[in-house]
Design a protein around this motif. Structure first.
Motif, PDB file in Angstrom:
ATOM      1  N   PRO B 163      43.513  -6.093  -0.897  1.00  0.00           N
ATOM      2  CA  PRO B 163      42.679  -6.746  -1.930  1.00  0.00           C
ATOM      3  C   PRO B 163      42.907  -6.086  -3.286  1.00  0.00           C
ATOM      4  O   PRO B 163      43.455  -4.989  -3.378  1.00  0.00           O
ATOM      5  N   ARG B 164      42.444  -6.781  -4.350  1.00  0.00           N
ATOM      6  CA  ARG B 164      42.600  -6.227  -5.708  1.00  0.00           C
ATOM      7  C   ARG B 164      41.804  -4.943  -5.874  1.00  0.00           C
ATOM      8  O   ARG B 164      40.904  -4.664  -5.093  1.00  0.00           O
ATOM      9  N   ARG B 165      42.106  -4.205  -6.920  1.00  0.00           N
ATOM     10  CA  ARG B 165      41.322  -3.009  -7.255  1.00  0.00           C
ATOM     11  C   ARG B 165      39.880  -3.408  -7.526  1.00  0.00           C
ATOM     12  O   ARG B 165      39.617  -4.482  -8.058  1.00  0.00           O
ATOM     13  N   GLU B 166      38.955  -2.494  -7.171  1.00  0.00           N
ATOM     14  CA  GLU B 166      37.543  -2.818  -7.421  1.00  0.00           C
ATOM     15  C   GLU B 166      37.258  -2.877  -8.912  1.00  0.00           C
ATOM     16  O   GLU B 166      36.506  -3.732  -9.372  1.00  0.00           O
ATOM     17  N   THR B 167      37.834  -1.957  -9.646  1.00  0.00           N
ATOM     18  CA  THR B 167      37.642  -1.955 -11.096  1.00  0.00           C
ATOM     19  C   THR B 167      38.967  -2.315 -11.759  1.00  0.00           C
ATOM     20  O   THR B 167      39.923  -1.552 -11.678  1.00  0.00           O
ATOM     21  N   PRO B 168      39.011  -3.488 -12.383  1.00  0.00           N
ATOM     22  CA  PRO B 168      40.269  -3.859 -13.050  1.00  0.00           C
ATOM     23  C   PRO B 168      40.579  -2.908 -14.194  1.00  0.00           C
ATOM     24  O   PRO B 168      39.672  -2.365 -14.822  1.00  0.00           O
ATOM     25  N   ARG B 169      41.859  -2.702 -14.443  1.00  0.00           N
ATOM     26  CA  ARG B 169      42.265  -1.918 -15.618  1.00  0.00           C
ATOM     27  C   ARG B 169      42.080  -2.772 -16.864  1.00  0.00           C
ATOM     28  O   ARG B 169      42.282  -3.984 -16.832  1.00  0.00           O
ATOM     29  N   LEU B 170      41.733  -2.111 -17.967  1.00  0.00           N
ATOM     30  CA  LEU B 170      41.553  -2.845 -19.221  1.00  0.00           C
ATOM     31  C   LEU B 170      42.896  -3.258 -19.805  1.00  0.00           C
ATOM     32  O   LEU B 170      43.014  -4.274 -20.465  1.00  0.00           O
ATOM     33  N   ALA B 171      43.919  -2.435 -19.545  1.00  0.00           N
ATOM     34  CA  ALA B 171      45.235  -2.767 -20.098  1.00  0.00           C
ATOM     35  C   ALA B 171      46.323  -2.362 -19.122  1.00  0.00           C
ATOM     36  O   ALA B 171      46.425  -1.187 -18.750  1.00  0.00           O
ATOM     37  N   ILE B 172      47.078  -3.326 -18.681  1.00  0.00           N
ATOM     38  CA  ILE B 172      48.256  -3.074 -17.857  1.00  0.00           C
ATOM     39  C   ILE B 172      49.469  -3.208 -18.780  1.00  0.00           C
ATOM     40  O   ILE B 172      49.575  -4.187 -19.523  1.00  0.00           O
ATOM     41  N   ALA B 173      50.353  -2.197 -18.730  1.00  0.00           N
ATOM     42  CA  ALA B 173      51.493  -2.180 -19.660  1.00  0.00           C
ATOM     43  C   ALA B 173      52.499  -3.283 -19.323  1.00  0.00           C
ATOM     44  O   ALA B 173      52.681  -3.615 -18.153  1.00  0.00           O
ATOM     45  N   PRO B 174      53.160  -3.843 -20.363  1.00  0.00           N
ATOM     46  CA  PRO B 174      54.222  -4.828 -20.096  1.00  0.00           C
ATOM     47  C   PRO B 174      55.292  -4.196 -19.204  1.00  0.00           C
ATOM     48  O   PRO B 174      55.577  -3.009 -19.339  1.00  0.00           O
ATOM     49  N   GLY B 175      55.846  -4.973 -18.293  1.00  0.00           N
ATOM     50  CA  GLY B 175      56.886  -4.468 -17.404  1.00  0.00           C
ATOM     51  C   GLY B 175      56.341  -3.887 -16.112  1.00  0.00           C
ATOM     52  O   GLY B 175      57.112  -3.516 -15.231  1.00  0.00           O
TER      53      GLY B 175
END
Lengths: 324, 231
Positions: B163-175
């Motif tokens: 399953p997805r992370r419980e707390t989404p990251r605010l910013a995932i880097a391009p790539g």
């Protein structure tokens, strides 16, 4: 050119947006209020899709390095034009009334008369940023288009198409700015997945506008909408105006910068003729959804294009009589 | 205008979306994934409609997972479009056509893949086994969306389904190369997100000035190629 002396957040270069690229994940972008854009461009005699500034939050102070002519549409932004240093030459800038600008003048747009509502500044000839994928609109999420793919900042220079003063147009009455806060809508593809109570709530309750609303979507506050039972929908193409209901039961009206594919149930779609109101929704107001038939939705869109034809005709006649 | 809720003969469900769009759902509603045979026919439908955009007055042709959205211009009759698609659908065959294979070089783990240890632990496999499971297979681009050039890649190894992370990251880097559920993907632009990041690629997935503008196209096969060490 226009020099940006000061800019609050969220003032961007926009035209009517990008089309035909959603299968590659490219959002529409473009003005939230296409009526305001078309009014401004018609008044100035610009191309129909000339790029304008969408002013999110004031203040916006602009210095014109060359003569120009501008018109503000959308919400009143407490605008003034200052020519030179003499305070006696301060002129009020009202929505729908074009003003001539001499080189060196400063245009100040302080704040929207209704918090959260947008102003639109059209400039004679249009804003001349490069076309990217067929549009001059700023795609803020993916940082392309507009001016360097971002909102305006102090120190920016905005290129303009060469202005020929013969393009002068007469003052005219444009349709007054009056969002009704009633959004006519058609049931969405997943309407039947929602329970009867959700259907009633959706059409009857006033929906508050969340502070988290932006160009991607208007997030609504109210009593939660429930499905008959949990479903796992496969992701499918979505469009601006679609009303998605994520797991928290609170609807989101997708706006111009929304992603192209989504997986939440869609209870409804706002009709295109009413989408311009998304530009002017403030967190202190509420909106209602009103069910309409497909025929009415199509007719409303047609009426809107007739309005622009009439406005264009009226302006052409005014220009003609001016030149005599 | 009337759009029937379904066509029982073909089990294709058609719905109106707003005043000018139609959504065709081809995969059975009970499926949690779009079967590849169905998706291949959707790609064929796209290839067939794309050259007819102007003739048919199509503003958008958007393949989804087991479905297709068509947006028509004002002058186009939706009933005509519906008939056209429903007539074409049974004529399409799901036979495999040889598509392109795109190789994506990936730095796995370390600062390039901050979630790799967590994923390995949750899946009960070693990091080298995880890298092998992710890279040693071919994925298909089911559709593109979410961001420009973001490909929905199907075919993830069952051992890596999380399953997805419980707390989404605010910013995932391009790539960023990430996994969640039964899918893997590469983020073309910075974005918030709840997927597990296991690696990074320097390949550009979206370049507005290039033609085509996206590296990956629907129907492409994708292979991830591990690069020794992190950058």
């Amino acid at each position: 050119m226009i020099e940006v002396l000061r800019s609050g957040p969220m003032t961007t270069v926009q035209d009517l947006g990008r089309f035909g690229l959603r299968h590659l994940g490219v959002s529409q972008a473009g003005v939230l209020d296409p009526i305001a854009l078309q009014q401004g461009n018609l008044i100035l005699g610009n191309a129909q899709n000339a790029a304008v500034l969408e002013i999110g939050v004031g203040p916006l102070y602009l210095r014109f390095t060359s003569p120009s002519r501008v018109v503000l549409t959308g919400v009143d932004f407490a605008g003034t034009l200052t020519t030179g240093t003499d305070t006696s030459s301060i002129q009020q800038v009202l929505p729908g009334h074009p003003v001539n600008i001499v080189a060196g003048s400063t245009l100040s747009l302080l704040r929207p008369a209704i918090a959260g509502a947008k102003g639109y500044l059209a400039v004679a000839g249009g804003i001349d940023v490069p076309l990217v994928l067929g549009s001059r609109s700023t795609d803020l999420n993916n940082r392309f288009g507009g001016l360097n793919g971002r909102a305006l900042q102090a120190g920016d220079y905005i290129p303009l198409t060469t202005y020929t003063p013969s393009q002068q147009t007469a003052d005219t009455l444009v349709r007054s700015f009056s969002p009704s806060h009633v959004l006519r809508a058609l049931p969405g593809p997943d309407y039947d997945l929602f329970d009867d109570n959700a259907h009633q709530q959706f059409w009857l309750q006033p929906w508050g506008i969340s502070h988290q609303s932006n160009r991607m979507g208007m997030r609504l506050k109210g009593k939660q909408l429930h499905l008959h039972h949990r479903v796992n929908l496969l992701s499918s193409g979505v469009l601006p105006g679609d009303v998605q209901v994520p797991e928290d039961g609170l609807p989101i009206i997708l706006a111009n910068d929304a992603q192209t594919i989504g997986g939440y149930p869609r209870i409804a779609s706002v009709i295109q003729a009413d989408l311009w109101q998304l530009a002017h929704m403030s967190p202190n107001t509420s909106v209602y959804f009103q069910p309409v038939s497909h025929a009415i939705a199509v007719e409303a869109k047609l009426q809107q294009s007739h309005y622009f034809e009439r406005l264009g005709e009226q302006l052409r006649q005014a220009r003609h009589s001016d030149h005599r | 205008m009337s759009i029937p809720a379904s066509d029982p003969q073909q089990d294709v469900r058609v719905s109106l979306v707003g005043e000018d769009a139609l959504l065709f759902v081809f995969s059975p509603i009970t499926e949690s994934e779009a079967p590849l045979e169905v998706q291949r026919r959707i790609w064929q439908l796209y290839e067939w409609l794309d050259p007819q955009r102007d003739a048919l007055g199509l503003l958008e042709i958007v393949p989804g997972m087991g479905n297709l959205l068509l947006r028509a211009s004002q002058k186009t009759l939706l009933n005509t479009l519906q008939d056209l698609v429903l007539t074409r659908w049974p004529q399409l065959n799901a036979t495999e056509t040889e598509g392109r294979t795109i190789e994506i070089p990936v730095y796995y783990g370390g600062s390039d893949g901050p979630d790799i240890e967590y994923v390995a632990e949750q899946c009960g496999i070693s990091i080298p086994a995880l890298i092998d499971a992710h890279s040693n297979r071919s994925y298909r681009v089911y559709c593109l969306g979410f961001q420009p050039g973001f490909a929905y890649l199907g075919g993830l190894d069952k051992r890596l389904v999380l399953p997805r992370r419980e707390t989404p990251r605010l910013a995932i880097a391009p790539g960023s190369v990430a996994i969640a559920g039964k899918q893997t993907a590469i983020y073309p632009s910075e974005s918030p997100g709840g997927w597990h990041i296991i690696g990074h690629t320097e390949v550009s997935l979206f370049t507005p000035s290039k033609s085509p503008i996206t590296l990956l196209q629907i129907g492409d096969s994708v292979r991830f190629v591990p690069i020794g060490g992190t950058k």
